[in-house]
Design a protein around this motif. Structure first.
Motif, PDB file in Angstrom:
ATOM      1  N   LYS A   1       0.724  -1.203  -0.033  1.00 37.53           N
ATOM      2  CA  LYS A   1       0.075  -0.085  -0.172  1.00 37.53           C
ATOM      3  C   LYS A   1       0.880   1.337   0.052  1.00 37.53           C
ATOM      4  O   LYS A   1       2.034   1.416   0.684  1.00 37.53           O
ATOM      5  CB  LYS A   1      -0.778  -0.009   1.154  1.00 37.53           C
ATOM      6  N   TRP A   2       0.614   2.195  -1.027  1.00 36.52           N
ATOM      7  CA  TRP A   2       1.294   3.402  -0.859  1.00 36.52           C
ATOM      8  C   TRP A   2       0.245   4.546  -0.617  1.00 36.52           C
ATOM      9  O   TRP A   2      -0.645   5.089  -1.175  1.00 36.52           O
ATOM     10  CB  TRP A   2       1.834   3.679  -2.359  1.00 36.52           C
ATOM     11  N   VAL A   3       0.367   5.150   0.610  1.00 34.98           N
ATOM     12  CA  VAL A   3      -0.756   5.826   1.134  1.00 34.98           C
ATOM     13  C   VAL A   3      -0.132   7.332   1.695  1.00 34.98           C
ATOM     14  O   VAL A   3       0.910   7.335   2.495  1.00 34.98           O
ATOM     15  CB  VAL A   3      -1.426   5.416   2.601  1.00 34.98           C
ATOM     16  N   SER A   4      -0.687   8.379   1.081  1.00 35.27           N
ATOM     17  CA  SER A   4      -0.237   9.782   1.331  1.00 35.27           C
ATOM     18  C   SER A   4      -1.300  10.372   2.622  1.00 35.27           C
ATOM     19  O   SER A   4      -2.231  10.200   2.526  1.00 35.27           O
ATOM     20  CB  SER A   4      -0.609  10.724  -0.026  1.00 35.27           C
ATOM     21  N   SER A   5      -0.498  11.158   3.275  1.00 38.53           N
ATOM     22  CA  SER A   5      -1.287  12.204   4.243  1.00 38.53           C
ATOM     23  C   SER A   5      -0.572  13.654   4.005  1.00 38.53           C
ATOM     24  O   SER A   5       0.388  13.987   4.248  1.00 38.53           O
ATOM     25  CB  SER A   5      -0.906  11.610   5.674  1.00 38.53           C
ATOM     26  N   PHE A   6      -1.528  14.404   3.458  1.00 40.89           N
ATOM     27  CA  PHE A   6      -1.352  15.823   2.927  1.00 40.89           C
ATOM     28  C   PHE A   6      -2.583  16.619   3.909  1.00 40.89           C
ATOM     29  O   PHE A   6      -3.637  16.923   3.335  1.00 40.89           O
ATOM     30  CB  PHE A   6      -1.594  16.101   1.792  1.00 40.89           C
ATOM     31  N   PRO A   7      -2.538  17.022   5.193  1.00 35.43           N
ATOM     32  CA  PRO A   7      -3.452  17.625   5.971  1.00 35.43           C
ATOM     33  C   PRO A   7      -4.026  18.885   5.476  1.00 35.43           C
ATOM     34  O   PRO A   7      -4.956  19.026   5.527  1.00 35.43           O
ATOM     35  CB  PRO A   7      -2.807  17.789   7.364  1.00 35.43           C
ATOM     36  N   ASP A   8      -3.102  19.549   4.685  1.00 38.52           N
ATOM     37  CA  ASP A   8      -3.720  20.785   4.003  1.00 38.52           C
ATOM     38  C   ASP A   8      -4.608  20.703   2.998  1.00 38.52           C
ATOM     39  O   ASP A   8      -5.177  21.450   2.364  1.00 38.52           O
ATOM     40  CB  ASP A   8      -2.525  21.758   3.635  1.00 38.52           C
ATOM     41  N   ASN A   9      -4.759  19.349   2.448  1.00 45.12           N
ATOM     42  CA  ASN A   9      -5.622  18.989   1.555  1.00 45.12           C
ATOM     43  C   ASN A   9      -7.197  19.459   2.082  1.00 45.12           C
ATOM     44  O   ASN A   9      -8.003  19.670   1.019  1.00 45.12           O
ATOM     45  CB  ASN A   9      -5.823  17.442   1.104  1.00 45.12           C
ATOM     46  N   LEU A  10      -7.465  19.343   3.283  1.00 43.22           N
ATOM     47  CA  LEU A  10      -8.811  19.690   3.742  1.00 43.22           C
ATOM     48  C   LEU A  10      -8.991  21.249   3.398  1.00 43.22           C
ATOM     49  O   LEU A  10     -10.142  21.539   3.076  1.00 43.22           O
ATOM     50  CB  LEU A  10      -8.905  19.763   5.133  1.00 43.22           C
ATOM     51  N   ARG A  11      -8.165  21.918   3.397  1.00 42.66           N
ATOM     52  CA  ARG A  11      -8.460  23.290   2.910  1.00 42.66           C
ATOM     53  C   ARG A  11      -8.570  23.451   1.502  1.00 42.66           C
ATOM     54  O   ARG A  11      -9.233  24.567   0.952  1.00 42.66           O
ATOM     55  CB  ARG A  11      -7.234  24.145   3.366  1.00 42.66           C
ATOM     56  N   ARG A  12      -8.081  22.348   0.792  1.00 38.40           N
ATOM     57  CA  ARG A  12      -8.284  22.702  -0.817  1.00 38.40           C
ATOM     58  C   ARG A  12      -9.477  21.789  -1.198  1.00 38.40           C
ATOM     59  O   ARG A  12      -9.872  21.521  -2.287  1.00 38.40           O
ATOM     60  CB  ARG A  12      -7.082  21.722  -1.548  1.00 38.40           C
ATOM     61  N   GLY A  13     -10.327  21.453  -0.162  1.00 40.68           N
ATOM     62  CA  GLY A  13     -11.488  20.771  -0.450  1.00 40.68           C
ATOM     63  C   GLY A  13     -11.339  19.206  -0.906  1.00 40.68           C
ATOM     64  O   GLY A  13     -12.196  18.763  -1.253  1.00 40.68           O
ATOM     65  N   MET A  14     -10.139  18.736  -0.545  1.00 45.91           N
ATOM     66  CA  MET A  14      -9.806  17.347  -0.708  1.00 45.91           C
ATOM     67  C   MET A  14      -9.654  16.646   0.331  1.00 45.91           C
ATOM     68  O   MET A  14      -9.502  17.190   1.646  1.00 45.91           O
ATOM     69  CB  MET A  14      -8.634  17.225  -1.562  1.00 45.91           C
TER      70      MET A  14
ATOM     71  N   GLU B   1     -16.745  23.421  12.912  1.00 42.57           N
ATOM     72  CA  GLU B   1     -17.349  23.069  11.628  1.00 42.57           C
ATOM     73  C   GLU B   1     -17.296  21.850  11.288  1.00 42.57           C
ATOM     74  O   GLU B   1     -18.434  21.180  10.762  1.00 42.57           O
ATOM     75  CB  GLU B   1     -16.840  23.931  10.577  1.00 42.57           C
ATOM     76  N   ARG B   2     -16.034  21.219  11.428  1.00 43.01           N
ATOM     77  CA  ARG B   2     -15.986  19.891  11.205  1.00 43.01           C
ATOM     78  C   ARG B   2     -16.723  18.807  11.899  1.00 43.01           C
ATOM     79  O   ARG B   2     -17.706  17.797  11.641  1.00 43.01           O
ATOM     80  CB  ARG B   2     -14.754  19.211  11.265  1.00 43.01           C
ATOM     81  N   ALA B   3     -16.785  19.067  13.271  1.00 46.59           N
ATOM     82  CA  ALA B   3     -17.708  18.459  14.135  1.00 46.59           C
ATOM     83  C   ALA B   3     -19.240  18.524  13.735  1.00 46.59           C
ATOM     84  O   ALA B   3     -20.118  17.277  13.758  1.00 46.59           O
ATOM     85  CB  ALA B   3     -17.518  18.953  15.726  1.00 46.59           C
ATOM     86  N   GLN B   4     -19.553  19.674  13.561  1.00 44.96           N
ATOM     87  CA  GLN B   4     -21.145  20.089  13.209  1.00 44.96           C
ATOM     88  C   GLN B   4     -21.529  19.085  12.087  1.00 44.96           C
ATOM     89  O   GLN B   4     -22.501  18.590  11.694  1.00 44.96           O
ATOM     90  CB  GLN B   4     -21.386  21.344  12.886  1.00 44.96           C
TER      91      GLN B   4
END
Ligand SMILES: NC(=O)c1ccc[n+]([C@@H]2O[C@H](COP(=O)([O-])OP(=O)(O)OC[C@H]3O[C@@H](n4cnc5c(N)ncnc54)[C@H](O)[C@@H]3O)[C@@H](O)[C@H]2O)c1
Length: 336
Positions: free
Chosen positions: A71-84, A169-172
């Protein structure tokens, strides 16, 4: 070569929670019995970026129908701000006989499913002396959403969930989605992490914290903390808890809370057992009523393989996916 995209993988996994939990249970037992090969994961990191990473998890899973792959798995936390989504993943399954790649699968749902199945399996295995009726979820992303889905399957007595996230916002939006998927579930949002931890005796941490920020002193005695994000709990909390892991060699690295606790103590005697060994022992495990129990799973590649194998076979049986007959070179092309 069989290629399975996200929609096809999701079509197979939807409603297959019991099968996924059974595959994960079996993979944990195989690992405890020495029937797997799970080399240390390789972390690719980037200059001047300490949060982004891509991890390679190669593995072999033995048994009646052995399988291997990566498995080749990426974690890019700033993607959340990109709507990803933060995470994205792909898996390659190889033949154990020839080494030839046989299947390529979009793996974000496989990765989330195996993680949630392992959390739910831990929750049912490290059982409480009283029935589990409520859960606290800290970190309101896709991983905890899947955990909630798998808990509904494995512990159907859970009818109440308390949420907490640094982002209100994420919790809601998690709360709204959970109410729409499970209309009978009682869902509320806590004001603070400490309040959330104190509410229920089953807690799941799936945040993106990179350094310890939370102590188990907020938990009631007898609480089980599913520490999926691995870096939330303080080392004092690790030292004072009953610690169950998936594999001590894997989890005591990469600046997890257990790695930090091991560096402090100079040993890892604070780890009591692994989930696989408890499953293989076969006796009912009742967690301590007096202490907090913490399950810290690094996330073993053999679990991804087990779930990917379920997906591959179910997809083939249903005629899903794209087959590329000319993906691999012919013998003539190899030697041309
Ligand atoms: N152990 C495993 O096998 C395994 C497998 C897959 C994912 N994970 C981990 O699960 C975690 C969650 O994954 P996801 O895809 O849901 O992530 P995500 O980024 O979509 O969501 C994480 C959420 O945590 C919140 N958060 C961050 N710091 C917080 C804090 N201190 N307190 C409360 N909330 C906080 C963020 O606001 C965000 O909403 C990641 O850390 C990931 O690495 C573990």
């Amino acid at each position: 070569m069989l290629i399975l995209g996200a929609g096809e993988v999701r079509a197979v996994l939807d409603g297959a929670e019991r099968e996924v939990v059974a595959a994960v249970d079996s993979a944990y037992r195989s690992h405890a019995l020495g029937r797997t090969q799970v080399p240390q994961s390789v972390f690719l990191r980037f200059p001047n970026a300490d949060r982004e990473r891509i991890i390679a998890l190669p593995a072999f899973l033995g048994g009646a129908t052995p399988t291997c792959g990566v498995k080749w798995v990426s974690s890019f936390p700033d993607n959340l701000r990109r709507g990803m989504h933060r995470a994205s993943a792909v898996m390659i399954l190889n033949s154990v006989h020839t080494g030839v790649p046989e299947a390529i699968l979009e793996a974000s749902a496989i990765s989330a499913g195996r993680t949630a199945a392992s959390a739910a399996l831990a929750a049912s295995t490290l059982s409480s002396s009283s029935p589990e009726t409520a859960v606290t979820l800290v970190g309101c992303g896709p991983i905890n959403f899947e955990v909630l889905r798998y808990l509904q399957t494995v512990l159907p007595t859970v009818d109440t969930v308390t949420l907490y996230d640094l982002s209100a916002e994420r919790a809601q939006s998690f709360a709204a989605e959970a109410r729409s998927v499970w209309p009978t579930l009682q869902v509320d949002v806590a004001e603070s992490a400490a309040d959330a931890l104190a509410r229920h005796k089953l807690v799941c941490l799936a945040t993106t914290a990179s350094a310890p920020h939370l102590g188990t002193e907020h938990c009631r005695p007898g609480t089980l903390v599913l520490h999926l994000s691995l870096r939330d709990l303080t080392t004092d909390s690790i030292h004072s808890s009953v610690n169950i892991v998936d594999d001590a060699d894997h989890v005591c690295r990469a600046a997890t809370s257990l790695d930090l606790a091991q560096q402090e103590a100079g040993h890892r005697d604070f780890i009591s057992s692994s989930l696989g060994h408890i499953l293989v022992a076969g006796e009912r495990y009742v967690r301590s009523d007096d202490a907090v129990t913490v399950f810290s799973p690094f996330g073993l590649g053999c679990l991804d393989l087990a779930v990917a194998d379920v997906v591959r076979h179910a997809a083939s049986a249903r005629g899903l996916g794209t087959t590329l007959d000319d993906f691999l070179p012919t013998k003539q092309q190899v030697f041309a």
